[in-house]
Design an enzyme around this catalytic site. Structure first.
Site, PDB file in Angstrom:
ATOM      1  N   ARG A 208     -13.056   3.051  10.062  1.00 53.38           N
ATOM      2  CA  ARG A 208     -12.393   1.757  10.211  1.00 53.38           C
ATOM      3  C   ARG A 208     -13.422   0.626  10.115  1.00 53.38           C
ATOM      4  O   ARG A 208     -13.175  -0.412   9.504  1.00 53.38           O
ATOM      5  CB  ARG A 208     -11.648   1.707  11.550  1.00 53.38           C
ATOM      6  CG  ARG A 208     -10.478   2.688  11.585  1.00 53.38           C
ATOM      7  CD  ARG A 208      -9.567   2.438  12.759  1.00 53.38           C
ATOM      8  NE  ARG A 208     -10.039   3.015  13.999  1.00 53.38           N
ATOM      9  CZ  ARG A 208      -9.407   4.000  14.653  1.00 53.38           C
ATOM     10  NH1 ARG A 208      -8.290   4.501  14.192  1.00 53.38           N
ATOM     11  NH2 ARG A 208      -9.887   4.452  15.776  1.00 53.38           N
ATOM     12  N   ASP A 246       4.374   1.668   7.904  1.00 49.77           N
ATOM     13  CA  ASP A 246       4.552   2.874   8.711  1.00 49.77           C
ATOM     14  C   ASP A 246       6.055   3.110   8.861  1.00 49.77           C
ATOM     15  O   ASP A 246       6.838   2.151   8.878  1.00 49.77           O
ATOM     16  CB  ASP A 246       3.912   2.731  10.099  1.00 49.77           C
ATOM     17  CG  ASP A 246       3.593   4.079  10.740  1.00 49.77           C
ATOM     18  OD1 ASP A 246       2.403   4.459  10.777  1.00 49.77           O
ATOM     19  OD2 ASP A 246       4.533   4.757  11.189  1.00 49.77           O
ATOM     20  N   SER A 247       6.455   4.378   8.985  1.00 47.99           N
ATOM     21  CA  SER A 247       7.888   4.675   9.136  1.00 47.99           C
ATOM     22  C   SER A 247       8.338   4.541  10.592  1.00 47.99           C
ATOM     23  O   SER A 247       9.524   4.571  10.876  1.00 47.99           O
ATOM     24  CB  SER A 247       8.183   6.094   8.629  1.00 47.99           C
ATOM     25  OG  SER A 247       7.360   7.007   9.301  1.00 47.99           O
ATOM     26  N   ASP A 294      -3.895   7.049   5.053  1.00 46.89           N
ATOM     27  CA  ASP A 294      -4.305   7.899   6.184  1.00 46.89           C
ATOM     28  C   ASP A 294      -3.076   8.627   6.731  1.00 46.89           C
ATOM     29  O   ASP A 294      -2.630   8.357   7.849  1.00 46.89           O
ATOM     30  CB  ASP A 294      -4.961   7.033   7.270  1.00 46.89           C
ATOM     31  CG  ASP A 294      -5.501   7.869   8.425  1.00 46.89           C
ATOM     32  OD1 ASP A 294      -5.780   9.069   8.218  1.00 46.89           O
ATOM     33  OD2 ASP A 294      -5.642   7.314   9.540  1.00 46.89           O
ATOM     34  N   CYS A 334      -6.241  14.811   7.009  1.00 50.25           N
ATOM     35  CA  CYS A 334      -6.630  15.394   8.303  1.00 50.25           C
ATOM     36  C   CYS A 334      -6.020  16.790   8.440  1.00 50.25           C
ATOM     37  O   CYS A 334      -5.821  17.286   9.537  1.00 50.25           O
ATOM     38  CB  CYS A 334      -6.210  14.487   9.459  1.00 50.25           C
ATOM     39  SG  CYS A 334      -4.441  14.224   9.568  1.00 50.25           S
TER      40      CYS A 334
HETATM   41  N1  SAH Z   1      -4.471   5.079  10.387  1.00 48.73           N
HETATM   42  C1  SAH Z   1      -4.027   5.237  11.743  1.00 48.73           C
HETATM   43  C2  SAH Z   1      -3.534   6.638  12.040  1.00 48.73           C
HETATM   44  C3  SAH Z   1      -2.419   7.143  11.143  1.00 48.73           C
HETATM   45  S1  SAH Z   1      -1.483   8.407  11.847  1.00 48.73           S
HETATM   46  C4  SAH Z   1      -5.148   4.825  12.693  1.00 48.73           C
HETATM   47  O1  SAH Z   1      -6.282   4.556  12.250  1.00 48.73           O
HETATM   48  O2  SAH Z   1      -4.905   4.754  13.901  1.00 48.73           O
HETATM   49  C5  SAH Z   1      -0.185   8.640  10.739  1.00 48.73           C
HETATM   50  C6  SAH Z   1       0.930   7.618  10.797  1.00 48.73           C
HETATM   51  O3  SAH Z   1       1.807   7.916   9.712  1.00 48.73           O
HETATM   52  C7  SAH Z   1       1.816   7.614  12.029  1.00 48.73           C
HETATM   53  O4  SAH Z   1       1.820   6.327  12.581  1.00 48.73           O
HETATM   54  C8  SAH Z   1       3.234   7.991  11.532  1.00 48.73           C
HETATM   55  O5  SAH Z   1       4.264   7.230  12.174  1.00 48.73           O
HETATM   56  C9  SAH Z   1       3.148   7.614  10.095  1.00 48.73           C
HETATM   57  N2  SAH Z   1       4.006   8.355   9.142  1.00 48.73           N
HETATM   58  C10 SAH Z   1       4.229   9.681   9.083  1.00 48.73           C
HETATM   59  N3  SAH Z   1       4.948   9.991   7.987  1.00 48.73           N
HETATM   60  C11 SAH Z   1       5.199   8.810   7.334  1.00 48.73           C
HETATM   61  C12 SAH Z   1       5.866   8.464   6.136  1.00 48.73           C
HETATM   62  N4  SAH Z   1       6.419   9.393   5.348  1.00 48.73           N
HETATM   63  N5  SAH Z   1       5.911   7.163   5.780  1.00 48.73           N
HETATM   64  C13 SAH Z   1       5.333   6.215   6.565  1.00 48.73           C
HETATM   65  N6  SAH Z   1       4.666   6.491   7.696  1.00 48.73           N
HETATM   66  C14 SAH Z   1       4.600   7.772   8.077  1.00 48.73           C
END
Ligand code: SAH
Length: 390
Positions: A208, A246-247, A294, A334
């Site tokens: 980040r 984000d979803s 991510d 991940c």
């Molecule tokens: N980048 C973030 C962590 C991401 S975790 C950080 O640095 O803190 C993964 C995220 O993806 C979660 O918030 C989850 O709600 C979201 N997510 C999961 N599947 C998804 C999709 N198909 N579309 C959008 N968001 C999604």
């Protein structure tokens, strides 16, 4: 003593200190061990191989505590946790927000301990770890003296062990509703009871910060933004414009609180499925200078890798198409079931199909508080690439 005797020739990986014993390697059990019991591991010709925790229902039928003959007791856990904490004091001295124990990589399979200031979150994910919950909590109390130890033993993998999730205060006072941690000068609210994993993604800390250094005057698209880890860094780095997707509505609310907490300008927020959103942006001919992908773990094990590979390729291909000339794609996986090699091949395939000649300008991984045990390659779960297009 309860024992697990391996089939002939199946002791090789244990001798290389790989900590997992799969059910297919077991010849027989003696002493009728129950899930969570400590057992002795033996080769087919009677050689002692280590002390382990037994898991009756899992494919991973035993996890190694120690390859030496030793007592597995409260002192053992105190020793391992003290060692894990000591290993972080020089390389990851982020007392406020740090992973203190990283499971197998710290010699404690099934045990994750994250620290958010005065609040310590414990995540147990195996029968053996659960058996020693009290000893582990005692050790944390003695060594860290936190205000709260909160248990978030609700990882998806638990059902493979046949264990019911456990969530709640284990020791001390409930975590404050406005709990926040500082990361490289930015503050983040951490929702310990309801947030993802233990509340925050500590593993992306350095990546980040890396984004912050790249973001000045750029337009940034943060996909799978959760509580805004990358978004806030882009804003703090002077991005011209940030769009966060984000979803989860709850994640976007937390992100907004975090933006306000740091007095930053509000980004464009989109509550949507990233797969659909990227297609829509492509159809609208939108472009960005920097795109972050991510996503959550698409492949928890290698059995899920082929399906996960298609999902990774899809979003990476779309992202390459949305990059402005000279743009950067910061892309992560991940998934324990996708190796670094495979991930790079998937991203290369995505660039090829998108018709771009991209370069890798950085290989990224989790921070030093998420170490990788050399004898346990599965612990290298987070891998990232920064790719640049012409
Ligand atoms: N980048 C973030 C962590 C991401 S975790 C950080 O640095 O803190 C993964 C995220 O993806 C979660 O918030 C989850 O709600 C979201 N997510 C999961 N599947 C998804 C999709 N198909 N579309 C959008 N968001 C999604």
């Amino acid at each position: 003593m309860k024992k697990l005797i391996l089939k002939a020739g199946r002791e090789k990986s244990l001798k290389r200190r790989h900590p997992w014993i799969f059910s297919g390697a077991v010849a027989r059990l003696t002493g009728e061990p129950q899930s969570g019991d400590t057992i002795e591991l033996q080769s087919s010709d009677g050689e002692f191989l280590g002390m382990a925790a037994y898991s009756a229902q899992s494919q991973i039928v035993a996890r190694l505590w120690d390859s030496a003959h030793c007592e597995i007791d409260a002192a053992f856990f105190r020793g391992r946790i003290a060692r894990a904490i000591a290993l972080r004091t020089r390389l990851a001295p982020h007392a406020h927000a740090v992973r203190l124990v990283h499971a197998e990589s710290d010699g404690l399979p099934g045990v994750i301990v994250d620290r958010y200031g005065d609040v310590v979150v414990l995540q147990l994910s195996s029968a053996g770890a659960m058996r020693w919950r009290d000893a582990i909590a005692d050790a944390i109390e003695q060594l860290v003296q936190p205000r709260t130890i909160y248990e978030r033993s609700d990882a998806e993998v638990l059902h493979l062990e046949g264990i019911e999730p456990v969530v709640g205060v284990l020791r001390g006072a409930p975590p404050p509703a406005d709990l926040a941690v500082e990361e490289e000068g930015l503050k983040f609210h951490v929702d310990v009871p309801h947030g993802h994993k233990t509340g925050f993604y500590l593993d992306q800390r350095a990546n980040r910060l890396r984004l912050r250094e790249l973001a000045k005057d750029r337009s940034v698209l943060d996909c799978f933004c959760y509580s805004g880890g990358f978004t806030l860094n882009a804003l703090a780095g002077g991005a011209a414009q940030v769009t966060s997707v984000d979803s989860s509505g709850g994640a976007l609310e937390l992100l907004q609180r975090n933006v306000a907490l740091n007095g930053l300008a509000s980004p464009e927020l989109i509550e949507a499925d990233v797969f659909q959103c990227l297609r829509k942006m492509r159809d609208q001919a939108r472009h960005f200078d920097v795109i972050i992908l991510d996503p959550p773990k698409f492949a928890p094990t290698s059995a899920h890798a082929p399906k996960a590979a298609r999902a990774y390729k899809d979003i990476n291909l779309l992202a390459f198409k949305l990059l402005a000339p000279g743009g950067l794609l910061c892309t992560y996986s991940c998934s324990g079931g996708v190796t670094r090699d495979l991930f790079q091949k998937i991203v290369a395939g995505a660039a090829l199909d998108a018709g771009v000649d991209a370069q890798i300008v950085a290989h990224l991984s989790a921070g030093p508080d998420h170490p990788v045990a050399l004898h346990f390659p599965e612990s290298e779960y987070l891998k990232g690439l920064i790719c640049r297009v012409p």
